[in-house]
Design an enzyme around this catalytic site. Structure first.
Site, short mmCIF file in Angstrom:
data_model
loop_
_atom_site.label_atom_id
_atom_site.label_comp_id
_atom_site.label_asym_id
_atom_site.label_seq_id
_atom_site.Cartn_x
_atom_site.Cartn_y
_atom_site.Cartn_z
CB CYS A 257 -0.89 -0.02 1.24
SG CYS A 257 -1.94 1.43 1.35
CG ASN B 276 -0.82 -3.36 -4.94
OD1 ASN B 276 -0.09 -2.78 -5.72
ND2 ASN B 276 -1.67 -2.72 -4.17
CB CYS C 5 -5.07 3.95 -4.65
SG CYS C 5 -4.25 2.35 -4.74
N GLY C 6 -1.90 4.96 -3.52
CA GLY C 6 -0.52 5.25 -3.92
C GLY C 6 -0.01 4.31 -5.00
N1 LIG Z 1 -6.47 -2.31 -1.98
C1 LIG Z 1 -5.09 -2.58 -2.29
C2 LIG Z 1 -4.16 -2.32 -1.15
C3 LIG Z 1 -4.13 -0.87 -0.72
C4 LIG Z 1 -3.51 0.08 -1.75
C5 LIG Z 1 -3.35 1.45 -1.17
N2 LIG Z 1 -4.51 2.19 -0.92
C6 LIG Z 1 -2.24 2.27 -1.80
O1 LIG Z 1 -2.14 3.45 -1.43
O2 LIG Z 1 -1.44 1.75 -2.57
C7 LIG Z 1 -4.91 -4.04 -2.72
O3 LIG Z 1 -5.72 -4.89 -2.33
O4 LIG Z 1 -3.95 -4.33 -3.45
#
Ligand SMILES: N[C@@H](CCC[C@H](N)C(=O)O)C(=O)O
Length: 266
Positions: A78, A150, A209-210
């Site tokens: 994240c 991710n 979302c980063g």
């Molecule tokens: N929902 C994402 C994980 C979180 C990502 C986050 N908000 C960011 O800032 O990157 C997942 O399930 O991969």
């Protein structure tokens, strides 16, 4: 603690010795905005050596970001979370400002921060793995499968993204994304500048979302025939800076702690 990065908000749970039994239903309740504290995810702060799945990184990084989505599911990385995580460690006196390695399920990430101001993280390489399609309200949007630790499907739609209904999980190719995917809608609005909205796996639409901002910059740059450069990605909760380099990518932006307290339902 509660914190956010461009309004991507997190409950921060310090548990250095990994003593909490953090079930999916506890995470879900914590993140619920009426019955719980309310957040897009949980940053479980644990010493790397106490977590069997992360222990191999313990020599490199003292702290492990055990990240949970709002539905209780695990995520590898994240980008906003790891910046808020570092801000918490420094603020709590658990780490010194400067360069701070943090272990995540996606590998060790190096975060740079001072006592105040924006926080930057070396996100590692963002890899384009192919093309795919997201379906939303009967429309199909083509996008790039980008891995940033991710999975992301970044769709450059070239139209204003504000009108699109993101209240439901977009459809996607489950054989390409067996563990689910984060879907971004991206509108390039100027030289190395893009507007993004995101539907996050396990959390729904969030205000930032980063990892999604990095994936969006990669997809917009790809369309422009570029692989490097510094992009501004505007999200509903603010703006993030993404630096695309030959070998790695960097994400910068605010990381803010807003509250501390005790959860009474534990
Ligand atoms: N929902 C994402 C994980 C979180 C990502 C986050 N908000 C960011 O800032 O990157 C997942 O399930 O991969």
């Amino acid at each position: 603690m509660k914190g956010h990065g461009t309004e991507n908000d997190f409950v921060i749970l310090p548990d250095p010795d990994n003593e909490l039994d953090l079930s999916a239903s506890i995470v879900e309740t914590l993140c619920e905005r009426r019955r719980g504290i309310g957040a897009d995810g949980v940053l479980h702060v644990v010493r790397t050596k106490t977590v069997p799945e992360a222990a191999a990184m313990a020599d490199e990084a003292e702290w492990f970001m055990d990240y949970r989505n709002a539905d209780g599911g695990l995520a590898e990385m994240c980008g906003n979370g790891v910046r808020v995580f570092a801000r918490y460690l420094v603020d709590a006196g658990l780490a010194e400002p400067g360069e701070l390695p943090i272990a995540t399920r996606g590998g060790v990430r190096r975060v740079r921060l001072a006592r105040e101001g924006d926080v930057t993280v070396d996100m590692g390489p963002a890899r384009i793995l192919g093309e795919s399609v997201a379906t939303l309200g009967g429309n199909e949007y083509s996008g790039l499968h980008v891995e940033v630790g991710n999975p992301h499907l970044a769709c450059v739609i070239g139209d204003p993204v504000g009108q699109v209904d993101l209240s439901h999980q977009p459809g996607f190719d489950t054989s390409r994304f067996p563990q689910g995917v984060n879907v971004e809608l991206v509108n390039p609005v100027g030289p190395r500048r893009a507007v993004m909205r995101v539907y996050e796996r396990g959390s729904g639409e969030t205000r930032s979302c980063g990892t999604g901002a990095v994936a969006s910059a990669v997809a917009a740059a790809h369309l422009a025939g570029e692989t490097t450069g510094t992009w501004t990605v505007e999200v509903p909760g603010g703006a993030l800076t993404v630096e695309l380099g030959e070998e790695t990518t960097y994400l910068s932006g605010p990381a803010v702690l807003v509250a501390s307290g005790e959860w009474l339902l534990a």
